[in-house]
Design a protein around this motif. Structure first.
Motif, PDB file in Angstrom:
ATOM      1  N   GLY A  69      69.809  57.515  47.711  1.00 29.65           N
ATOM      2  CA  GLY A  69      70.843  57.859  46.594  1.00 29.65           C
ATOM      3  C   GLY A  69      70.718  56.773  45.718  1.00 29.65           C
ATOM      4  O   GLY A  69      70.102  55.771  45.953  1.00 29.65           O
ATOM      5  N   GLY A  70      71.330  56.951  44.569  1.00 33.19           N
ATOM      6  CA  GLY A  70      71.215  55.842  43.429  1.00 33.19           C
ATOM      7  C   GLY A  70      69.814  55.863  43.097  1.00 33.19           C
ATOM      8  O   GLY A  70      69.134  56.905  42.810  1.00 33.19           O
ATOM      9  N   SER A  71      69.430  54.815  42.243  1.00 37.73           N
ATOM     10  CA  SER A  71      68.147  54.582  41.715  1.00 37.73           C
ATOM     11  C   SER A  71      67.536  53.196  41.772  1.00 37.73           C
ATOM     12  O   SER A  71      68.110  52.323  42.047  1.00 37.73           O
ATOM     13  CB  SER A  71      68.155  55.004  40.216  1.00 37.73           C
ATOM     14  N   LEU A  72      66.270  53.198  41.490  1.00 40.22           N
ATOM     15  CA  LEU A  72      65.454  52.044  41.686  1.00 40.22           C
ATOM     16  C   LEU A  72      64.513  51.930  40.230  1.00 40.22           C
ATOM     17  O   LEU A  72      64.086  52.759  39.987  1.00 40.22           O
ATOM     18  CB  LEU A  72      64.400  51.984  42.858  1.00 40.22           C
ATOM     19  N   VAL A  73      65.145  50.768  39.585  1.00 36.46           N
ATOM     20  CA  VAL A  73      64.572  50.646  38.213  1.00 36.46           C
ATOM     21  C   VAL A  73      63.846  49.324  38.003  1.00 36.46           C
ATOM     22  O   VAL A  73      64.189  48.312  38.633  1.00 36.46           O
ATOM     23  CB  VAL A  73      65.714  50.466  37.389  1.00 36.46           C
ATOM     24  N   PHE A  74      62.573  49.500  37.617  1.00 35.59           N
ATOM     25  CA  PHE A  74      61.817  48.266  37.266  1.00 35.59           C
ATOM     26  C   PHE A  74      61.519  47.943  35.668  1.00 35.59           C
ATOM     27  O   PHE A  74      61.200  48.946  35.094  1.00 35.59           O
ATOM     28  CB  PHE A  74      60.176  48.721  37.752  1.00 35.59           C
ATOM     29  N   GLU A  75      62.052  47.044  35.434  1.00 42.26           N
ATOM     30  CA  GLU A  75      62.397  46.471  34.087  1.00 42.26           C
ATOM     31  C   GLU A  75      60.890  46.281  33.695  1.00 42.26           C
ATOM     32  O   GLU A  75      59.928  45.688  34.295  1.00 42.26           O
ATOM     33  CB  GLU A  75      63.276  45.527  33.860  1.00 42.26           C
ATOM     34  N   ASN A  76      60.820  45.992  32.401  1.00 37.94           N
ATOM     35  CA  ASN A  76      59.440  45.480  31.815  1.00 37.94           C
ATOM     36  C   ASN A  76      58.764  44.271  32.492  1.00 37.94           C
ATOM     37  O   ASN A  76      59.273  43.312  32.612  1.00 37.94           O
ATOM     38  CB  ASN A  76      59.599  45.446  30.208  1.00 37.94           C
ATOM     39  N   ASN A  77      57.317  44.662  32.617  1.00 35.57           N
ATOM     40  CA  ASN A  77      56.734  43.310  33.455  1.00 35.57           C
ATOM     41  C   ASN A  77      56.975  43.026  34.739  1.00 35.57           C
ATOM     42  O   ASN A  77      56.901  42.108  35.220  1.00 35.57           O
ATOM     43  CB  ASN A  77      56.758  41.962  32.374  1.00 35.57           C
ATOM     44  N   SER A  78      57.775  43.900  35.407  1.00 35.01           N
ATOM     45  CA  SER A  78      58.279  43.971  36.802  1.00 35.01           C
ATOM     46  C   SER A  78      57.138  44.616  37.621  1.00 35.01           C
ATOM     47  O   SER A  78      56.846  45.838  37.121  1.00 35.01           O
ATOM     48  CB  SER A  78      59.681  44.221  37.144  1.00 35.01           C
ATOM     49  N   SER A  79      57.092  44.537  38.810  1.00 33.34           N
ATOM     50  CA  SER A  79      56.075  45.267  39.757  1.00 33.34           C
ATOM     51  C   SER A  79      56.579  45.920  40.896  1.00 33.34           C
ATOM     52  O   SER A  79      57.319  44.896  41.728  1.00 33.34           O
ATOM     53  CB  SER A  79      54.850  44.867  39.748  1.00 33.34           C
ATOM     54  N   LEU A  80      56.203  46.846  41.649  1.00 33.42           N
ATOM     55  CA  LEU A  80      56.347  47.202  42.952  1.00 33.42           C
ATOM     56  C   LEU A  80      55.009  46.844  43.688  1.00 33.42           C
ATOM     57  O   LEU A  80      53.838  47.480  43.248  1.00 33.42           O
ATOM     58  CB  LEU A  80      56.556  48.815  43.124  1.00 33.42           C
ATOM     59  N   VAL A  81      54.822  45.959  44.593  1.00 37.24           N
ATOM     60  CA  VAL A  81      53.563  45.508  45.220  1.00 37.24           C
ATOM     61  C   VAL A  81      53.686  46.180  46.733  1.00 37.24           C
ATOM     62  O   VAL A  81      54.601  45.596  47.420  1.00 37.24           O
ATOM     63  CB  VAL A  81      53.282  44.184  45.377  1.00 37.24           C
ATOM     64  N   GLN A  82      52.849  47.061  47.014  1.00 40.78           N
ATOM     65  CA  GLN A  82      52.806  47.740  48.523  1.00 40.78           C
ATOM     66  C   GLN A  82      51.627  47.147  49.022  1.00 40.78           C
ATOM     67  O   GLN A  82      50.610  47.419  48.763  1.00 40.78           O
ATOM     68  CB  GLN A  82      53.060  49.209  48.555  1.00 40.78           C
ATOM     69  N   ILE A  83      51.714  46.525  50.334  1.00 42.18           N
ATOM     70  CA  ILE A  83      50.756  46.344  51.266  1.00 42.18           C
ATOM     71  C   ILE A  83      49.909  47.262  52.080  1.00 42.18           C
ATOM     72  O   ILE A  83      48.912  47.410  52.021  1.00 42.18           O
ATOM     73  CB  ILE A  83      51.139  44.917  52.350  1.00 42.18           C
TER      74      ILE A  83
END
Length: 105
Positions: A69-83
């Motif tokens: 539910g809801g949302s996940l937002v990555f602004e400019n120059n942000s990252s999701l790092v998954q191991i």
């Protein structure tokens, strides 16, 4: 049958229920959140709210991200790092600011 359970901490829109998450803690979001720096978690569950990872911040996750539910937002120059190699689900948005482009660039 073997079950593996991880400790969790829940963001209620104001505070974490069990302290900041880390690489061995599941982060659960039940309200709006705006990052103030890098955030580490074992896994991420978004139940409600707009979760914003601000510019130059990273969301570092060992496993999966589930936006139920809801949302996940990555602004400019942000990252999701998954191991680990995991499948993510739900409403995840990346915002990027680019320079003007010429035709066919």
């Amino acid at each position: 049958v073997v079950y593996v359970s991880y400790p969790s901490t829940t963001w209620n829109g104001s505070v974490w229920s069990n302290g900041l998450p880390n690489s061995s803690t599941v982060a659960i979001f039940n309200g709006n959140f705006s990052s103030t720096g890098d955030l580490n978690a074992c896994a991420v569950r978004v139940n409600s709210g707009v979760i914003t990872i601000n510019s130059n911040h990273n969301l570092i996750v060992q496993n999966d991200v589930n936006v139920a539910g809801g949302s996940l937002v990555f602004e400019n120059n942000s990252s999701l790092v998954q191991i680990n190699n995991s499948v993510n689900t739900g409403n995840i948005t990346y915002k990027r600011i680019t320079q003007p482009m010429k035709r066919y660039d």
